[in-house]
Design a protein around this motif. Structure first.
Motif, short mmCIF file in Angstrom:
data_model
loop_
_atom_site.label_atom_id
_atom_site.label_comp_id
_atom_site.label_asym_id
_atom_site.label_seq_id
_atom_site.Cartn_x
_atom_site.Cartn_y
_atom_site.Cartn_z
N LEU A 20 40.43 41.31 29.58
CA LEU A 20 39.93 41.00 30.92
C LEU A 20 40.75 41.72 31.99
O LEU A 20 40.20 42.29 32.94
CB LEU A 20 39.98 39.49 31.15
N ILE A 29 42.01 38.71 24.25
CA ILE A 29 40.97 38.44 25.25
C ILE A 29 41.53 38.50 26.68
O ILE A 29 40.94 39.18 27.55
CB ILE A 29 40.30 37.09 24.97
N PRO A 30 42.63 37.81 27.00
CA PRO A 30 43.14 37.94 28.38
C PRO A 30 43.55 39.36 28.73
O PRO A 30 43.34 39.80 29.88
CB PRO A 30 44.35 36.98 28.39
N VAL A 64 31.90 43.30 29.93
CA VAL A 64 32.67 44.55 29.91
C VAL A 64 31.73 45.63 29.38
O VAL A 64 31.20 45.52 28.27
CB VAL A 64 33.91 44.43 29.01
N SER A 90 39.31 44.82 34.14
CA SER A 90 39.31 44.63 35.59
C SER A 90 39.97 45.80 36.29
O SER A 90 39.46 46.32 37.30
CB SER A 90 40.03 43.32 35.93
N MET A 146 36.90 32.15 28.71
CA MET A 146 37.57 33.11 27.84
C MET A 146 36.60 33.70 26.82
O MET A 146 37.03 34.16 25.77
CB MET A 146 38.74 32.45 27.12
N VAL A 184 33.91 36.74 26.34
CA VAL A 184 33.62 38.04 26.97
C VAL A 184 32.48 38.71 26.22
O VAL A 184 32.44 38.69 24.97
CB VAL A 184 34.86 38.95 26.96
N TYR A 243 40.22 40.21 37.50
CA TYR A 243 40.94 39.19 36.72
C TYR A 243 42.42 39.27 37.04
O TYR A 243 43.07 40.31 36.84
CB TYR A 243 40.72 39.41 35.22
N LEU A 246 34.56 45.50 34.53
CA LEU A 246 34.41 44.07 34.30
C LEU A 246 33.43 43.53 35.34
O LEU A 246 33.68 43.62 36.55
CB LEU A 246 35.76 43.35 34.43
N PRO A 304 32.15 36.83 31.32
CA PRO A 304 32.25 38.16 31.94
C PRO A 304 31.70 39.25 31.03
O PRO A 304 31.70 39.12 29.80
CB PRO A 304 33.75 38.33 32.18
N THR A 339 47.99 36.56 30.92
CA THR A 339 47.63 37.41 29.78
C THR A 339 48.45 37.09 28.54
O THR A 339 48.44 37.85 27.58
CB THR A 339 47.83 38.89 30.13
N ASP A 343 34.56 32.21 34.55
CA ASP A 343 35.98 31.89 34.42
C ASP A 343 36.35 31.47 33.02
O ASP A 343 37.41 30.89 32.80
CB ASP A 343 36.36 30.78 35.41
#
Length: 634
Positions: free
Chosen positions: A622, A618-619, A541, A626, A493, A495, A324, A631, A539, A328, A491
């Motif tokens: 990610l 959230i950003p 995690v 990552s 938002m 997760v 990612y 991730l 995505p 952010t 892609d």
């Protein structure tokens, strides 16, 4: 019968009270179409004291021609012959006044619509000729003014050749899903509705320059459009309309709502004292159930070792990781806020951390459907964001008040795992999200400030809602779903957070480990169709210790080989489920203080702790996952 009687009385009053022009009764010996013409001596037909002026009725009025049925004409003629020969002066005066009244010209306003046809056909409405005879045909009644006929709109079809050079039509993920599963539309704001109206009413551009109408040809507009000048007031209204985007501060619950929540809060206080639930500040018992929990799972670990489930497992396919590198700076709720909202769905009478209820009309916006098993509540963060939290299977301590909810929730679980269909609970979760979106818009929240979350079955529902609506959020310990889209939301938002050792997130086709119990593993990636038939949306995690998956890898290889092997797999599956699946274990690995917590003693909270994850948006989650290499692509 009452309505029939009223209708009859009304018709009688209309016949007796309607103004009647001069009417002549036919002689009994004549046919029904014969008429008696008034005499022409002296004063003519309008004379009042001339007995030879023509036939008169019983009251002495001179009447004109009118066709009536024969039976009616004969009866009236016999009665006219019985009238007295001479009348006093006073009576004759009254008759003269009556005659003047009855013989006056008939006005349009005196004729009701129901009698217009009958009166229009009689010659009594027409003026007499000079010789006292009636004209052969009454002059035609002027027709009603003609209503201009608007020509049928003609739709101007575009030139097919013009389409050849245009770009191909593209459908978004949400459009494609709507074609497969029509869903309730998002309720838009007044400004959006007005803009949509203007867009549909504006005449299309691109018409030929020589298409201007001439004097003989009326202007032609495509169907469903209105003149541009008629849109000016509406366009001005849209351009000057502003929507307040400042969210309304969370409103307090009404006294009635607080009273309804009081029993649950009392029960939760008792359960906290017994250490079955917890909050950030609740005390714990000096002697709890934790040691018993550790004893049970410690003994089970030894049984796994005796069965060889801790030996080196068969090689597993590599799960592609993601990188990612996006922004952010988007403000979202934190991992801790999402997890606490998910956990609160299990705890009767609890409030997640520093969140407040999203209140509509004095009550928290929520839905409980005993038939589908869907339970959802909406909360507001201190930063002014709305979180929709869905309840997981069994409902936790809610079973004390609603034990039957566990049945449809378990059915929904089995339906997703063992079929390729979507349970009604998922559709119900989507409908609830649309209602929250609509109410949030009315209170000044934008769609970007509404998020979804849930644990286990609640995470499943949150995944589905995010897939259908594009909402951001976090789902905990959720398996894969049966609705797939291109890219599977890699892609997005939204997760998914899973825990190594928990069997729930591995009930998917984009994470290996439970095959052949689950369909074959298909690596996730950018190509359409990647991820298999039951991938996650968004995505993934993974937290915790990867070595915790070793017993499940070995046990799944025994599935279907023999009855004993299948039983060993199912027992190991369930024990690992309870050891790593509950929210308290995710709170431990994500560095979150549970607020609230449910059965905090259950499970094994050991292994790596991802420090600081609980405070991430959230950003940021990610980006951090990552960098940590945990991730994965759905």
């Amino acid at each position: 019968m009452f309505h029939v009687g009223v209708a009859a009385v009304a018709v009688s009053i209309g016949i007796l009270g309607a103004p009647a022009p001069g009417v002549a009764w036919a002689d009994s010996t004549e046919s029904t179409t014969s008429v008696a013409t008034p005499g022409a001596s002296g004063s003519g037909a309008g004379s009042a004291d001339n007995g030879s002026a023509g036939p008169t009725d019983r009251a002495g009025r001179v009447v004109g021609p009118l066709d009536f049925p024969k039976r009616f004409t004969t009866r009236r003629a016999e009665k006219v012959d019985e009238r007295p020969a001479d009348l006093s002066a006073s009576v004759k005066g009254a008759l003269d006044r009556a005659k003047d009244r009855w013989m006056r010209p008939v006005r349009d306003t005196d004729i009701s619509d129901s009698k217009a046809d009958r009166i229009g056909q009689t010659a009594a409405l027409s003026p007499q000729t000079a010789d006292g005879q009636m004209p052969e045909q009454a002059p035609p009644i002027d027709p009603a003014p003609e209503v201009p006929v608007i020509p049928e709109p003609v739709v101007v079809e575009p030139d097919p050749a013009a389409k050849q050079g245009s770009a191909p039509e593209t459908l978004t993920v949400r459009d494609k899903l709507a074609l497969k599963h029509p869903l309730a539309p998002f309720v838009r704001t007044a400004r959006q509705e007005l803009s949509a109206v203007v867009a549909t009413l504006t005449p299309p551009s691109g018409l030929p320059a020589d298409a201007a109408p001439n004097a003989q040809t009326p202007p032609v507009r495509p169907s469903g459009t209105v003149p541009t000048e008629a849109l000016a007031p509406l366009a001005a209204l849209v351009s000057t309309t502003t929507v307040d985007t400042t969210p309304t501060p969370p409103q307090p619950l009404s006294p009635v709502a607080k009273l309804l929540e009081l029993p649950g809060r009392i029960v939760n206080a008792v359960l906290e004292a017994l250490d079955f639930t917890s909050s950030a500040n609740s005390p714990t018992l000096p002697i709890g159930l934790g040691p018993i929990n550790d004893l049970i799972f410690g003994a089970f670990r030894e049984i796994e070792r005796l069965l060889g489930l801790w030996e080196t497992p068969p090689p597993q396919p590599a799960v592609p990781t993601m990188v990612y590198d996006g922004p952010t700076d988007r403000l979202t709720p934190t991992v801790a806020q999402f997890l606490n909202a998910s956990t609160a769905a299990y705890v009767l009478g609890s409030t997640p951390g520093d969140l407040k209820p999203f209140v509509v009309n004095g009550r928290q916006m929520s839905r409980t459907n005993i038939l589908t098993g869907m339970v959802g509540k909406a909360w507001v963060t201190p930063e002014g964001q709305v979180i929709i939290a869905y309840q997981g299977t069994t409902g936790g301590t809610h079973l004390l008040f609603n034990p039957l909810i566990a049945i449809p929730q378990l059915i929904a679980d089995l339906q997703v795992v063992f079929t390729g269909t979507t349970p009604w609970a998922f559709y119900d979760a989507h409908d609830f999200a649309e209602e929250v979106l609509a109410e949030a818009a009315l209170q000044g929240y934008s769609e970007d400030d509404v998020f979804v979350t849930g644990h286990s079955l609640g995470g499943w529902e949150a995944q589905y809602v995010a897939q259908q609506t594009g909402l951001a959020g976090i789902g905990f310990e959720a398996p894969g779903i049966n609705t797939t889209v291109d890219g599977n939301g890699a892609d997005s938002m939204f997760v998914n957070i899973g825990t190594y050792g928990s069997s729930a997130p591995y009930m998917a086709t984009d994470l290996p480990g439970l095959q052949p119990f689950m369909p074959p593993f298909v690596p996730g990636g950018p190509n359409p169709g990647d991820g298999g038939s039951k991938p996650h949306y968004g995505p993934i995690v993974m937290v915790g210790d990867p070595a915790a998956m070793t017993p499940l890898y070995n046990a799944s290889a025994l599935w279907g080989k023999s009855l004993t092997g299948s039983v060993i797999f199912m027992v190991d599956y369930l024990m690992n489920f309870f050891q790593y699946h509950l929210p308290g274990i995710q709170a431990y690995h994500l560095d979150v203080t549970p607020d609230p917590g449910v059965v905090p003693f259950l499970g094994t909270a050991r292994g790596p702790v991802h420090a600081g994850y609980g405070k991430l948006t959230i950003p940021e989650l990610l980006a951090t996952a990552s960098d940590d290499g945990i991730l994965f692509a759905p």
